[in-house]
Design an enzyme around this catalytic site. Sequence first.
Site, PDB file in Angstrom:
ATOM      1  N   LYS A  95       0.850  -1.197   0.000  1.00  0.00           N
ATOM      2  CA  LYS A  95       0.000   0.000   0.000  1.00  0.00           C
ATOM      3  C   LYS A  95       0.884   1.245   0.000  1.00  0.00           C
ATOM      4  O   LYS A  95       1.918   1.272   0.684  1.00  0.00           O
ATOM      5  CB  LYS A  95      -0.906  -0.039   1.234  1.00  0.00           C
ATOM      6  CG  LYS A  95      -1.953   1.067   1.292  1.00  0.00           C
ATOM      7  CD  LYS A  95      -2.913   0.849   2.471  1.00  0.00           C
ATOM      8  CE  LYS A  95      -3.951   1.955   2.596  1.00  0.00           C
ATOM      9  NZ  LYS A  95      -4.883   1.737   3.721  1.00  0.00           N
ATOM     10  N   SER A 128     -10.233  -0.421   6.903  1.00  0.00           N
ATOM     11  CA  SER A 128      -9.620  -0.321   5.570  1.00  0.00           C
ATOM     12  C   SER A 128      -8.934  -1.567   5.054  1.00  0.00           C
ATOM     13  O   SER A 128      -8.502  -1.590   3.899  1.00  0.00           O
ATOM     14  CB  SER A 128      -8.613   0.827   5.543  1.00  0.00           C
ATOM     15  OG  SER A 128      -9.299   2.031   5.329  1.00  0.00           O
ATOM     16  N   SER A 170      -9.785   1.810   2.590  1.00  0.00           N
ATOM     17  CA  SER A 170      -8.870   2.548   1.765  1.00  0.00           C
ATOM     18  C   SER A 170      -7.802   1.684   1.079  1.00  0.00           C
ATOM     19  O   SER A 170      -7.173   2.148   0.133  1.00  0.00           O
ATOM     20  CB  SER A 170      -8.162   3.612   2.610  1.00  0.00           C
ATOM     21  OG  SER A 170      -7.380   3.009   3.629  1.00  0.00           O
TER      22      SER A 170
HETATM   23  N1  GLN Z   1     -13.303   4.390   6.012  1.00  0.00           N
HETATM   24  C1  GLN Z   1     -12.757   4.816   7.274  1.00  0.00           C
HETATM   25  C2  GLN Z   1     -12.267   6.233   7.173  1.00  0.00           C
HETATM   26  O1  GLN Z   1     -12.398   6.808   6.141  1.00  0.00           O
HETATM   27  C3  GLN Z   1     -11.635   3.890   7.701  1.00  0.00           C
HETATM   28  C4  GLN Z   1     -10.388   4.115   6.940  1.00  0.00           C
HETATM   29  C5  GLN Z   1      -9.257   3.273   7.374  1.00  0.00           C
HETATM   30  O2  GLN Z   1      -9.439   2.264   8.044  1.00  0.00           O
HETATM   31  N2  GLN Z   1      -8.074   3.729   7.041  1.00  0.00           N
HETATM   32  O3  GLN Z   1     -11.731   6.776   8.114  1.00  0.00           O
END
Ligand code: GLN
Length: 494
Positions: A79, A178, A154
């Site tokens: 990532k 995410s 994400s």
């Molecule tokens: N979707 C959540 C956010 O936007 C979690 C994102 C994540 O786990 N990095 O904060």
Amino acid sequence: MHPFLMKSAREMRDAIWQREISAVELTEATLTHVAAVEPEIGSYISVLDEHARTAAAKLDARVAAGEKPLLAGIPTSVKDNMCLTGTRTTCGSKILEHWVAPYTATAVERCIDAGAIPIGKSNMDEFAMGSSCENSALMVTRNPYDVSRVPGGSSGGSAAAVAAYEAALGFGSDTGGSIREPAAFCNLVGFKPTYGRVSRYGLIAFASSLDQIGPLTRTVEDAALMYDAIGGHDARDATSVNVPFETTADHLRTDLRGVRIGIVKEFATDGLGAEINGVYAKAYQDLAALGAELVDVTLPTAEYGLATYYLIAPAECSSNLARFDGVRYGLRVDGGNIGEMYERTRAQGFGPEVKRRILIGTYALSSGYYDAYYVRAQKARTLISQDFARAFASCDLIACPAASSPAFGFAAKSDPYSMYLMDYYTIPMSLAGLPALSVPCGWVQPDGASQPMPMGLQLCAPLFAERPLLGAAHAYEQATHHARLRTPGLGVSA
Ligand code: GLN
């Protein structure tokens, strides 16, 4: 596509150990496949051809010298919020678009030392804020099972890469869901270990009290192998826990006898529609059929998870992202004086969701509002952790959905709140720091979709109980094989 690319990471590793294929051959086959499918899928912000070739040649030399590295030769997606020396590390943001990492994250380094081959740096929502990858400022990633739909986020780039056989191991980071949500969307296993189990050194911070690195893979065994390679204490991360590390890949089980699995009253799925409800009802039955005892548990404060998270995570992000000011890293947009330079750099460098979070977080932390918002959110976080502790007095694991819907179409969630709701089931575990994973549990036919889309079952364990968690997930996966029922379409040109 080379037939070896569809093997699991463990099978690839075994083939390399037995010299059925070399790491160089497997890497070349992967890079050829990546070049063929990337125009449709778009997993990678950077493809690391040269890095991968060098690492593969080194690995082959180790194997020739008699070594058997745990992850020998396995193509791996990293990532793009994780540093790897000499590679662009963008966080999916304009502000870091051309930034090259001067060092390597501990988890990535451990994986490479264990023999993994880094194939590319994968797309993500900007600074890991989002649930669809649509917040990436740099590119679009499509779901390999239906390219008109999002891969989740994400960590959507790594999820798409692993689902599309552009890698067999994927690095994700999970702050509120995410890893688990894109795993559910792309028919993968996505595992968030206990907070502090995997070093965050070299992971660009979003919300430091929540961020955790973990695997995205096509099988539970592969997730266990990758976790065994990357987990354990690291003196370079102050939040890394120094408790004895337990390996997991050698403790996978094939039944659930003697395991009590909690079904959460507040996470009833009847509101998600009859079809999705049916998938989860069947998943819970399958757990029972494997010998698990299903018990009812309650998490009365879990419903405050979303509100709590959307104060704590933005507060921490407003502080963490203050370092991107045009002085030391990434983009600089000059102005008449230093204040103007800061303003222009941040105005042009950050996208709308990141700005929204910085504003919310700065507000929640500001004097006069701090007690009303930030401190209360911390108290709610404690209550949520206590709920889980009480629930785990009567069960060993908790089962519930990983995401509230299957993968949706692009631009389907146009208001921020509907996007935030995707993590309704994953955020409470993040706030409590618990290990949790998503494992494929069936298929549904979304309205207007030309084909069925996968769903994920979330399993969650007490702190540091990774071993029983992965063990149980393996038993469920081996008995159900939902992941194998379909292979992705891979766009038009695969
Ligand atoms: N979707 C959540 C956010 O936007 C979690 C994102 C994540 O786990 N990095 O904060």
